[in-house]
Design an enzyme around this catalytic site. Structure first.
Site, PDB file in Angstrom:
ATOM      1  N   GLU A 174       5.705  11.208  13.343  1.00 50.64           N
ATOM      2  CA  GLU A 174       6.195   9.199  13.566  1.00 50.64           C
ATOM      3  C   GLU A 174       7.677   9.419  14.222  1.00 50.64           C
ATOM      4  OE1 GLU A 174       4.670   6.977  13.205  1.00 50.64           O
ATOM      5  OE2 GLU A 174       4.596   6.982  10.902  1.00 50.64           O
ATOM      6  N   HIS A 175       7.613   8.647  15.725  1.00 50.41           N
ATOM      7  CA  HIS A 175       8.890   8.607  16.835  1.00 50.41           C
ATOM      8  C   HIS A 175       8.470   9.874  17.593  1.00 50.41           C
ATOM      9  CE1 HIS A 175      10.329   5.116  15.734  1.00 50.41           C
ATOM     10  NE2 HIS A 175      10.293   5.591  14.483  1.00 50.41           N
ATOM     11  N   ASP A 194       5.123   9.537  19.891  1.00 48.06           N
ATOM     12  CA  ASP A 194       4.455   9.494  20.987  1.00 48.06           C
ATOM     13  C   ASP A 194       5.350   9.399  21.782  1.00 48.06           C
ATOM     14  OD1 ASP A 194       5.519   7.182  20.397  1.00 48.06           O
ATOM     15  OD2 ASP A 194       3.421   5.301  20.575  1.00 48.06           O
ATOM     16  N   LEU A 203       1.662  -1.976  11.007  1.00 47.52           N
ATOM     17  CA  LEU A 203      -0.218  -1.186  10.787  1.00 47.52           C
ATOM     18  C   LEU A 203      -1.019  -1.552  11.903  1.00 47.52           C
ATOM     19  CD1 LEU A 203      -1.292  -2.290   7.415  1.00 47.52           C
ATOM     20  CD2 LEU A 203       0.214  -0.136   7.666  1.00 47.52           C
ATOM     21  N   SER A 204       0.587  -2.402  13.447  1.00 43.23           N
ATOM     22  CA  SER A 204      -0.655  -1.854  14.460  1.00 43.23           C
ATOM     23  C   SER A 204      -0.972  -3.822  15.016  1.00 43.23           C
ATOM     24  CB  SER A 204      -0.906  -0.893  14.553  1.00 43.23           C
ATOM     25  OG  SER A 204      -0.463  -0.610  15.771  1.00 43.23           O
ATOM     26  N   SER A 257      -0.109  -6.193  16.426  1.00 44.42           N
ATOM     27  CA  SER A 257      -0.145  -6.323  18.279  1.00 44.42           C
ATOM     28  C   SER A 257      -0.617  -5.975  19.106  1.00 44.42           C
ATOM     29  CB  SER A 257       1.512  -6.061  18.416  1.00 44.42           C
ATOM     30  OG  SER A 257       1.942  -4.448  18.141  1.00 44.42           O
ATOM     31  N   GLU A 301       2.711  -4.005  26.832  1.00 43.95           N
ATOM     32  CA  GLU A 301       3.477  -4.227  25.240  1.00 43.95           C
ATOM     33  C   GLU A 301       4.817  -3.819  26.337  1.00 43.95           C
ATOM     34  OE1 GLU A 301       2.334  -2.742  21.806  1.00 43.95           O
ATOM     35  OE2 GLU A 301       3.999  -2.965  21.741  1.00 43.95           O
ATOM     36  N   ASP A 338      -0.312   3.878  18.711  1.00 45.59           N
ATOM     37  CA  ASP A 338      -1.145   2.491  18.994  1.00 45.59           C
ATOM     38  C   ASP A 338      -2.690   1.581  19.450  1.00 45.59           C
ATOM     39  OD1 ASP A 338       1.252   2.793  16.589  1.00 45.59           O
ATOM     40  OD2 ASP A 338       1.797   0.941  17.738  1.00 45.59           O
ATOM     41  N   TYR A 397      14.715   0.481  17.887  1.00 50.21           N
ATOM     42  CA  TYR A 397      13.573   1.782  18.214  1.00 50.21           C
ATOM     43  C   TYR A 397      14.123   1.873  19.680  1.00 50.21           C
ATOM     44  CZ  TYR A 397       8.695   3.201  19.617  1.00 50.21           C
ATOM     45  OH  TYR A 397       7.984   3.147  20.083  1.00 50.21           O
TER      46      TYR A 397
HETATM   47  C1  GLA Z   1       5.627   2.247  16.677  1.00 49.26           C
HETATM   48  C2  GLA Z   1       5.236   2.281  18.349  1.00 49.26           C
HETATM   49  C3  GLA Z   1       4.460   3.147  18.659  1.00 49.26           C
HETATM   50  C4  GLA Z   1       5.203   4.570  17.699  1.00 49.26           C
HETATM   51  C5  GLA Z   1       5.191   4.200  16.118  1.00 49.26           C
HETATM   52  C6  GLA Z   1       6.806   5.186  15.807  1.00 49.26           C
HETATM   53  O1  GLA Z   1       4.268   1.461  15.769  1.00 49.26           O
HETATM   54  O2  GLA Z   1       4.588   0.832  18.736  1.00 49.26           O
HETATM   55  O3  GLA Z   1       4.498   3.380  19.781  1.00 49.26           O
HETATM   56  O4  GLA Z   1       6.126   5.013  18.484  1.00 49.26           O
HETATM   57  O5  GLA Z   1       6.144   3.220  16.260  1.00 49.26           O
HETATM   58  O6  GLA Z   1       5.715   6.386  15.313  1.00 49.26           O
END
Ligand code: GLA
Length: 399
Positions: free
Chosen positions: A46-47, A49, A138-139, A141, A175, A187, A237
């Site tokens: 996580e965090h 990418d 859960l993405s 977008s 995005e 995502d 973020y």
């Molecule tokens: C969100 C962002 C991703 C990633 C995560 C954290 O989902 O859209 O690109 O950075 O946070 O891992």
């Protein structure tokens, strides 16, 4: 016993049929086709990418659907089965902040593709129907932009040569540049390039993907949508991302991907990071998280559920204490799941609300879910929603 709300995926055929009819009722003709793209959960990484690191997402069976007809007059019309407002305008008018809100994720990808296909020619009528829970981390977008992006790829001759990775890259730019969210690409990549029945080890240095089999048949990943969403999340973020970039520059590396756990204890590295507010803790998270991703992939290959669970839980501690992107509800979900017998648990996605995931024995999933929901209601919090993370396939055309 608390009542449990399990969010089931929609049936692809029935949803495509219903959306097609709705499109026809609104626009007086059949759509050219219906496309769908999935939401995701990230098992670990996580965090990382946007630091060119590793992550290990899977695509959910929960998808966003788009009924689309191409146009050749530079006009885009966007509507939704769920939302009363949409957007209609010229592709040449799309820019950062215009349109605002959810239509930006659809318009954005059209604007990026127009660089190749021509903004006077590229256009579409798009009606979307979202079945990825909104605001749950859960993405939804990325599912939205990828469903629209794949439809445009299939309908616009100038885009026909584009690969799924190219569509994902266009959706990331949409995005970043149009919706104005500085997200990293995990995502969109999993939405476009998921492998059915597998997790995907994604190396964000070059966006290469390696399918990783789910080797723990007795276990499943339980998703706990806490239904909490905290304001300031988007600003936080961007702040995290900036701190990482400042730290990488101070250390003289292109990205934090190049920093090893051993280097974190070197005197010179510590001195450089000490000058950056929160620098040491943020970098420690990213560097140790990259290592945990690779360790977890090894543990999965060895069918070692205990180690997989432990790595998930240490990822959560790192996100809570070093990266500071957790919140009360996410911590509660993680603690309650572990207390009830989960092998491990962590927040997933960007944080500050959204969802946690827990590695649970299949036969215990219901009991652990009840315990988590009970812990929330005991504290006067809204009951979380639950999903089972069944690793599913990528965005595709349904009809
Ligand atoms: C969100 C962002 C991703 C990633 C995560 C954290 O989902 O859209 O690109 O950075 O946070 O891992």
């Amino acid at each position: 016993m608390p009542d449990l709300t399990w969010l089931q995926p929609a049936d692809d055929d029935a949803t495509a049929e219903a959306l097609s009819s709705r499109f026809t009722a609104r626009l007086g003709r059949l759509p050219d086709g219906v496309w769908a793209a999935p939401g995701r959960v990230n098992l670990i990484g996580e965090h990382t990418d946007y630091n060119n690191g590793y992550c290990l997402p899977l695509a959910l069976p929960h998808r966003t659907y788009a009924a689309v007809s191409g146009r050749d007059d530079g006009i885009l019309r966007i509507g939704s089965a769920q939302k009363s407002h949409g957007w209609e305008g010229r592709v040449t008018d799309i820019r950062q902040g215009r349109p605002a809100g959810w239509p930006a994720y659809v318009a954005g990808v059209a604007a990026i593709f127009a660089e190749r296909a021509g903004a006077q020619e590229l256009g579409a009528d798009i009606l979307v129907d979202g079945h990825v829970p909104l605001g749950a981390g859960l993405s939804s977008s990325a599912a939205l932009s990828c469903a629209a992006g794949l439809a445009l790829r299939d309908l616009v001759p100038a885009l026909a040569e584009l690969e799924p990775a190219d569509v994902a890259a266009a959706c990331v730019r949409a995005e970043n540049e149009i919706a104005g969210a500085a997200t990293g690409g995990m995502d969109q990549t999993i939405a476009m390039r998921a492998v059915d029945g597998h997790l995907v080890l994604l190396d964000c240095q070059d966006f290469s993907v390696v399918p990783v089999a789910w080797t723990l048949p007795d276990h499943e990943v339980l998703v706990i949508d806490t239904r909490a969403h905290h304001a300031l999340a988007d600003g936080q973020y961007a702040v995290r991302r900036q701190t990482c970039e400042v730290a990488a520059a101070a250390l003289g590396v292109r990205s934090l991907r190049e920093v090893t756990p051993d280097q974190l204890v070197e005197g010179q590295v510590r001195a450089l990071l000490a000058q950056i507010p929160d620098g040491a803790a943020r970098v420690r998270h990213v560097v140790t998280e990259n290592r945990r991703v690779l360790d977890l992939v090894s543990a999965l290959r060895e069918q070692d559920a205990q180690t997989v669970g432990e790595l998930m839980t240490s990822s959560h501690s790192s996100l809570r204490d070093d990266y500071e992107v957790s919140c009360r509800e996410l911590d509660l979900a993680v603690d309650a799941a572990i207390d009830a017998g989960a092998a491990g648990a962590r927040m997933t996605g960007g944080g500050f609300g959204g969802s946690a995931i827990a590695l649970v024995r299949r036969e215990e999933a219901e009991l652990i879910a009840e315990a988590v929901v009970g812990a929330f209601t005991d504290q006067g919090l809204e009951a979380p929603h639950l999903l089972e993370a069944v690793p599913s396939g990528p965005a595709r055309r349904l009809r």
